[in-house]
Design a protein around this motif. Structure first.
Motif, PDB file in Angstrom:
ATOM      1  N   GLY A   1      -9.577 -38.224   5.780  1.00 23.20           N
ATOM      2  CA  GLY A   1      -9.620 -39.262   4.765  1.00 23.20           C
ATOM      3  C   GLY A   1      -8.306 -39.435   4.066  1.00 23.20           C
ATOM      4  O   GLY A   1      -7.597 -38.495   3.873  1.00 23.20           O
ATOM      5  N   TYR A   2      -8.106 -40.416   3.701  1.00 22.71           N
ATOM      6  CA  TYR A   2      -7.515 -41.716   3.614  1.00 22.71           C
ATOM      7  C   TYR A   2      -6.301 -41.822   4.539  1.00 22.71           C
ATOM      8  O   TYR A   2      -5.252 -41.299   4.226  1.00 22.71           O
ATOM      9  CB  TYR A   2      -7.146 -41.991   2.187  1.00 22.71           C
ATOM     10  CG  TYR A   2      -8.346 -41.997   1.249  1.00 22.71           C
ATOM     11  CD1 TYR A   2      -9.084 -43.152   1.057  1.00 22.71           C
ATOM     12  CD2 TYR A   2      -8.715 -40.849   0.564  1.00 22.71           C
ATOM     13  CE1 TYR A   2     -10.152 -43.171   0.174  1.00 22.71           C
ATOM     14  CE2 TYR A   2      -9.780 -40.856  -0.304  1.00 22.71           C
ATOM     15  CZ  TYR A   2     -10.497 -42.018  -0.489  1.00 22.71           C
ATOM     16  OH  TYR A   2     -11.554 -42.012  -1.345  1.00 22.71           O
ATOM     17  N   ILE A   3      -6.475 -42.508   5.663  1.00 18.48           N
ATOM     18  CA  ILE A   3      -5.375 -42.740   6.594  1.00 18.48           C
ATOM     19  C   ILE A   3      -5.270 -44.236   6.870  1.00 18.48           C
ATOM     20  O   ILE A   3      -6.259 -44.966   6.800  1.00 18.48           O
ATOM     21  CB  ILE A   3      -5.567 -41.961   7.912  1.00 18.48           C
ATOM     22  CG1 ILE A   3      -6.869 -42.398   8.601  1.00 18.48           C
ATOM     23  CG2 ILE A   3      -5.573 -40.464   7.661  1.00 18.48           C
ATOM     24  CD1 ILE A   3      -6.972 -41.886  10.019  1.00 18.48           C
TER      25      ILE A   3
ATOM     26  N   CYS B   1      -6.054 -49.357  -5.638  1.00 22.25           N
ATOM     27  CA  CYS B   1      -5.954 -48.203  -6.534  1.00 22.25           C
ATOM     28  C   CYS B   1      -5.569 -46.935  -5.781  1.00 22.25           C
ATOM     29  O   CYS B   1      -5.109 -45.969  -6.372  1.00 22.25           O
ATOM     30  CB  CYS B   1      -7.258 -47.984  -7.298  1.00 22.25           C
ATOM     31  SG  CYS B   1      -8.687 -47.706  -6.238  1.00 22.25           S
ATOM     32  N   PHE B   2      -5.774 -46.934  -4.487  1.00 22.52           N
ATOM     33  CA  PHE B   2      -5.243 -45.826  -3.690  1.00 22.52           C
ATOM     34  C   PHE B   2      -4.950 -46.308  -2.280  1.00 22.52           C
ATOM     35  O   PHE B   2      -5.460 -47.334  -1.840  1.00 22.52           O
ATOM     36  CB  PHE B   2      -6.203 -44.629  -3.650  1.00 22.52           C
ATOM     37  CG  PHE B   2      -7.629 -44.972  -3.320  1.00 22.52           C
ATOM     38  CD1 PHE B   2      -8.622 -44.796  -4.257  1.00 22.52           C
ATOM     39  CD2 PHE B   2      -7.999 -45.462  -2.068  1.00 22.52           C
ATOM     40  CE1 PHE B   2      -9.940 -45.105  -3.973  1.00 22.52           C
ATOM     41  CE2 PHE B   2      -9.310 -45.763  -1.774  1.00 22.52           C
ATOM     42  CZ  PHE B   2     -10.293 -45.585  -2.733  1.00 22.52           C
ATOM     43  N   GLN B   3      -4.100 -45.566  -1.594  1.00 21.57           N
ATOM     44  CA  GLN B   3      -3.784 -45.897  -0.218  1.00 21.57           C
ATOM     45  C   GLN B   3      -3.670 -44.632   0.600  1.00 21.57           C
ATOM     46  O   GLN B   3      -3.453 -43.546   0.067  1.00 21.57           O
ATOM     47  CB  GLN B   3      -2.488 -46.695  -0.137  1.00 21.57           C
ATOM     48  CG  GLN B   3      -1.251 -45.931  -0.590  1.00 21.57           C
ATOM     49  CD  GLN B   3      -0.017 -46.803  -0.654  1.00 21.57           C
ATOM     50  OE1 GLN B   3       0.124 -47.624  -1.543  1.00 21.57           O
ATOM     51  NE2 GLN B   3       0.884 -46.608   0.311  1.00 21.57           N
ATOM     52  N   GLY B   4      -3.857 -44.786   1.904  1.00 17.05           N
ATOM     53  CA  GLY B   4      -3.805 -43.633   2.779  1.00 17.05           C
ATOM     54  C   GLY B   4      -2.409 -43.404   3.332  1.00 17.05           C
ATOM     55  O   GLY B   4      -1.483 -44.183   3.091  1.00 17.05           O
ATOM     56  N   ALA B   5      -2.266 -42.328   4.064  1.00 17.87           N
ATOM     57  CA  ALA B   5      -0.993 -41.997   4.696  1.00 17.87           C
ATOM     58  C   ALA B   5      -0.971 -42.528   6.130  1.00 17.87           C
ATOM     59  O   ALA B   5      -2.011 -42.684   6.766  1.00 17.87           O
ATOM     60  CB  ALA B   5      -0.792 -40.483   4.699  1.00 17.87           C
ATOM     61  N   LYS B   6       0.231 -42.778   6.626  1.00 19.14           N
ATOM     62  CA  LYS B   6       0.398 -43.196   8.013  1.00 19.14           C
ATOM     63  C   LYS B   6       0.330 -41.962   8.909  1.00 19.14           C
ATOM     64  O   LYS B   6       0.949 -40.934   8.623  1.00 19.14           O
ATOM     65  CB  LYS B   6       1.742 -43.897   8.199  1.00 19.14           C
ATOM     66  CG  LYS B   6       1.856 -45.208   7.433  1.00 19.14           C
ATOM     67  CD  LYS B   6       3.250 -45.808   7.602  1.00 19.14           C
ATOM     68  CE  LYS B   6       3.370 -47.104   6.794  1.00 19.14           C
ATOM     69  NZ  LYS B   6       4.742 -47.667   6.886  1.00 19.14           N
TER      70      LYS B   6
ATOM     71  N   LYS C   1      -4.193 -38.880   0.191  1.00 23.61           N
ATOM     72  CA  LYS C   1      -4.369 -40.062  -0.659  1.00 23.61           C
ATOM     73  C   LYS C   1      -3.129 -40.157  -1.536  1.00 23.61           C
ATOM     74  O   LYS C   1      -2.821 -39.235  -2.284  1.00 23.61           O
ATOM     75  CB  LYS C   1      -5.628 -39.962  -1.518  1.00 23.61           C
ATOM     76  CG  LYS C   1      -5.929 -41.222  -2.302  1.00 23.61           C
ATOM     77  CD  LYS C   1      -7.339 -41.202  -2.877  1.00 23.61           C
ATOM     78  CE  LYS C   1      -7.542 -40.079  -3.855  1.00 23.61           C
ATOM     79  NZ  LYS C   1      -8.866 -40.112  -4.489  1.00 23.61           N
ATOM     80  N   VAL C   2      -2.417 -41.260  -1.403  1.00 19.04           N
ATOM     81  CA  VAL C   2      -1.170 -41.408  -2.152  1.00 19.04           C
ATOM     82  C   VAL C   2      -1.478 -41.442  -3.642  1.00 19.04           C
ATOM     83  O   VAL C   2      -2.479 -42.009  -4.084  1.00 19.04           O
ATOM     84  CB  VAL C   2      -0.402 -42.663  -1.704  1.00 19.04           C
ATOM     85  CG1 VAL C   2       0.886 -42.823  -2.497  1.00 19.04           C
ATOM     86  CG2 VAL C   2      -0.082 -42.550  -0.216  1.00 19.04           C
ATOM     87  N   ASN C   3      -0.615 -40.849  -4.419  1.00 19.57           N
ATOM     88  CA  ASN C   3      -0.855 -40.527  -5.824  1.00 19.57           C
ATOM     89  C   ASN C   3      -0.967 -41.748  -6.730  1.00 19.57           C
ATOM     90  O   ASN C   3       0.011 -42.200  -7.301  1.00 19.57           O
ATOM     91  CB  ASN C   3       0.280 -39.626  -6.312  1.00 19.57           C
ATOM     92  CG  ASN C   3      -0.144 -38.801  -7.500  1.00 19.57           C
ATOM     93  OD1 ASN C   3      -1.220 -38.991  -8.039  1.00 19.57           O
ATOM     94  ND2 ASN C   3       0.705 -37.885  -7.896  1.00 19.57           N
ATOM     95  N   HIS C   4      -2.190 -42.276  -6.859  1.00 18.44           N
ATOM     96  CA  HIS C   4      -2.481 -43.348  -7.806  1.00 18.44           C
ATOM     97  C   HIS C   4      -3.690 -42.941  -8.634  1.00 18.44           C
ATOM     98  O   HIS C   4      -4.553 -42.213  -8.157  1.00 18.44           O
ATOM     99  CB  HIS C   4      -2.806 -44.666  -7.086  1.00 18.44           C
ATOM    100  CG  HIS C   4      -1.643 -45.284  -6.376  1.00 18.44           C
ATOM    101  ND1 HIS C   4      -0.466 -45.588  -6.998  1.00 18.44           N
ATOM    102  CD2 HIS C   4      -1.478 -45.629  -5.074  1.00 18.44           C
ATOM    103  CE1 HIS C   4       0.378 -46.124  -6.123  1.00 18.44           C
ATOM    104  NE2 HIS C   4      -0.214 -46.145  -4.941  1.00 18.44           N
ATOM    105  N   ASP C   5      -3.746 -43.418  -9.860  1.00 14.84           N
ATOM    106  CA  ASP C   5      -4.935 -43.179 -10.672  1.00 14.84           C
ATOM    107  C   ASP C   5      -6.066 -44.035 -10.132  1.00 14.84           C
ATOM    108  O   ASP C   5      -5.916 -45.243  -9.934  1.00 14.84           O
ATOM    109  CB  ASP C   5      -4.673 -43.537 -12.142  1.00 14.84           C
ATOM    110  CG  ASP C   5      -3.687 -42.578 -12.787  1.00 14.84           C
ATOM    111  OD1 ASP C   5      -3.643 -41.417 -12.349  1.00 14.84           O
ATOM    112  OD2 ASP C   5      -2.952 -43.006 -13.697  1.00 14.84           O
TER     113      ASP C   5
END
Length: 697
Positions: free
Chosen positions: A488-490, A468-473, A456-460
């Protein structure tokens, strides 16, 4: 837990003449851990027949079956009071139940136990679960024991600071408060003496004969643990004081360490780990802080005094070591597991690193250079947790730890996962949550043993913000990882959503950046995942329309998070197939029709979160709907001005959040029907609404 005063409370009842006179006979039996059933039955007979002239002959030589029959015959027309004190397992009850039978004469059986499994023998309404004392009660009890000769039994002003710290350490456990207070009652009333005692309190608990009652009470529970649970429980000693232990994290650590047995293909090690954890919690060795919607322990804590004993056992048995000063570092040669609690004065290296199996970092101030140096000779390391460490790249040495099963890099400043990570062929868990890793290398598919991958890319996190958050490719080759249980989160892509069905053991799946053209293939793959219970889908953008019509239902889904604009502005018909759903979270749906009637059939729902879901004005909750709903969150529905809340709806709702409902100017008239509500959180509500709340409503 031990020391709460269960036996003391029951004894106060049992010894009262005005109670005993209501019964023909009575007995008090201590069952203990290593009970003998024949001995228990003989003791029962002797106590119950104390006033009887015709005590059966040869009682001391009779077998269990004969003793049961004798007891049954004796008690069949009598009203009796029997206390079974300190029962550790249900096994003893099997024969005793036959002997005591079901009396219709108003007899009473009282059991004291530390084990919830034993307590469940009683009807729910007849169970009394004792709690630790509150701060005021604990302080009052302590003062009565520590200052019995002072006027008013009050603490001198000069000692209050240290006395309060000592009481806090007891965390409301009556036995500890009484024992420590009584010990201190003989101490001079000098501040330095009390300060010194506090700083040595851990030692006193372990060594002072006058506190042996506390130590023995807590020791008993630990020593009674079966072998397969003992290592699991001792492992909890690696966490800092007052740390809230996350269930999922703890079970993954146990698995990585090899503490969880495999029971065949039909049950996962995670499920076995849950059984272990439940049993430890049932024995009152860990206190449940929070439960999830399924009623399972989500976070747990260890009582300070229990932890002190565990830490001592771990150190003496070379099981684990807490590193919080340089002196401890010198003993690390003998420890198998090390956790770093304080970075202030730890040494540059760890002796004996080649024997260490777990290394867990709790102080983020440790530098990247120290981590690189300290982990340089961890040849047998199975667990490496660097959560929140100040690192921007993975230390090179990590990719040489060929025995590694568990790697936690969450909430670091990591940006890139090196291709060399694929060398860790035994890796089971990789946690990249809260990092800046936006893409995983193709080589990740070579980690054949991987069971859990979290990114999970570093967002609060803020549920009111769409992205508010996004996944990795990731490359679709990741779907070759057949052991994967949680992913989880992709980010979605065409090949990935098609190949997803190959991960047949997947239970938790979270996917972001989902486009309209992905939905059909994604859903086809998901329906083939027979074990899937948790699903999160986030659309590519706020205006991206997700068409979920004419798709197959997911009857086994228990947790569903859906964020994105829905086709036609209505709830899709697949919701009628979510029969087991306990937790539903939706956002940015742009619904034109009231969604609540579409959820009314969700009779198992415990939590409902609706953020920017509905663009209408009226929301309705009818009688009989949501019988198990406990928590309701309604946020940022700009047009919502009225809620119809009928009597009999949401009968056990205890928590509600109303956030940013800018058209709701008055408190809905039906709110008085929510009689079980205990807490309401109001945020960004109109001034008119808040005025009404503070005045007549």
């Amino acid at each position: 837990m031990g020391g709460l005063g269960k036996t003391t409370l029951v004894r106060q009842v049992y010894k009262k003449d005005e109670i005993k006179q209501n019964f023909d006979c009575s007995a008090w039996i201590s069952v203990s851990q290593s009970y003998n059933i024949e001995h228990l039955l003989r003791e029962l007979l002797k106590q119950l027949q104390e006033k009887e002239k015709d005590i059966p002959r040869h009682v001391d030589t009779r077998d269990a079956a004969s003793l049961v029959q004798t007891l049954t015959d004796f008690l069949q027309d009598k009203r009796y009071l029997i206390v079974l004190d300190d029962m550790w397992s249900r096994d003893a009850w099997v024969l005793l139940n036959h002997a005591l039978g079901i009396s219709k004469n108003g007899s009473r059986i009282i059991i004291t136990t530390r084990n919830e499994d034993v307590a469940s023998l009683a009807d729910v309404e007849h169970g009394i679960q004792l709690k630790t004392l509150g701060k005021e009660e604990a302080w009052d009890l302590f003062c009565r024991k520590a200052f019995p000769r002072l006027e008013g039994k009050t603490c001198p002003q000069s000692l209050i600071y240290w006395a309060e710290k000592i009481v806090d350490k007891c965390e409301g456990l009556p036995l500890a408060i009484v024992a420590i207070g009584s010990l201190l009652s003989h101490k001079k009333l000098y501040e330095n003496d009390w300060k010194s005692f506090y700083h040595q309190l851990d030692w006193h608990i372990g060594n002072n004969a006058e506190l042996s009652s506390v130590r023995n009470a807590l020791d008993l529970s630990i020593n009674h643990l079966p072998g397969n649970l003992k290592n699991c429980f001792l492992y909890c000693g690696i966490f800092p004081e007052d740390y809230e232990i996350r269930r999922a994290e703890l079970i993954r650590l146990w698995i990585a360490e090899g503490f969880i047995e495999e029971r065949g293909a039909s049950i996962t090690m995670e499920e076995v780990g849950n059984e272990y954890l439940n049993e430890i919690a049932q024995r009152s060795l860990l206190q449940v802080v929070r439960r999830d919607v399924d009623g399972m322990a989500e976070t747990l804590q260890m009582h300070d005094l229990v932890r002190d004993i565990v830490v001592s056992k771990c150190a003496s048995g070379k099981f684990s070591l807490l590193l919080d000063n340089s002196r401890d570092a010198m003993h690390s040669r003998e420890a198998r597991r090390v956790s770093v609690l304080k970075a202030d004065s730890i040494e540059d290296t760890l002796d004996g690193g080649e024997k260490i199996r777990s290394f867990i970092l709790f102080d983020p101030r440790v530098s990247s250079a120290w981590v690189e140096t300290a982990t340089g000779n961890f040849k047998l390391l199975r667990v490496l947790s660097l959560e929140s460490a100040e690192i921007t790249k993975l230390p090179d040495v990590v990719t040489t730890l060929f025995n590694l099963r568990y790697l936690d890099l969450s909430y670091t400043n990591l940006k890139v996962v090196p291709k060399a990570l694929c060398k860790l062929t035994k890796l089971q868990m990789l946690n990249l949550s809260g990092t800046d890793v936006v893409e995983l290398p193709l080589q990740i598919k070579e980690l054949a043993k991987l069971r859990v991958l979290l990114t999970k890319v570093n967002h609060d996190y803020d549920a009111r913000i769409f992205d508010c958050f996004q996944g990795a490719k990731v490359h679709s080759g990741i779907c070759l990882l057949k052991d994967m249980q949680e992913l989880g989160y992709i980010e979605a892509n065409k090949d990935l959503v098609v190949s997803l069905c190959n991960m047949t053991l997947l239970r938790i799946f979270k996917i972001t950046k989902v486009k309209r053209e992905h939905i059909k293939e994604l859903w086809t793959s998901i329906t083939r995942l027979a074990h899937l219970s948790h699903l999160l889908i986030i659309s590519y953008a706020k205006e991206e329309v997700l068409d979920l019509e004419n798709l197959d239902p997911l009857p086994n889904l228990e947790w569903f998070y859906l964020k994105g604009k829905l086709h036609g502005g209505v709830i899709p018909t697949i919701f009628s197939g979510f029969r087991k759903l306990r937790d539903l979270r939706m956002g940015w749906s742009r619904l034109q029709a009231d969604p609540i009637p579409s959820f009314a059939h969700l009779s198992h729902l415990v939590e409902l979160h609706l953020y920017r879901v509905y663009e209408g004005q009226i929301m309705t909750f009818r009688a009989g709907w949501f019988p198990k709903l406990e928590k309701l969150y309604l946020a940022d529905m700009e047009q919502l001005s009225c809620m119809e809340v009928e009597a009999g709806t949401m009968p056990i709702l205890n928590y509600m959040e109303l956030i940013g409902l800018r058209s709701m100017l008055v408190v809905p008239a039906g709110f008085q029907n929510l009689t079980s509500l205990q807490q309401i959180v109001l945020m960004d509500m109109p001034v008119e609404f808040m005025t009404m709340v503070r005045e007549q409503d």
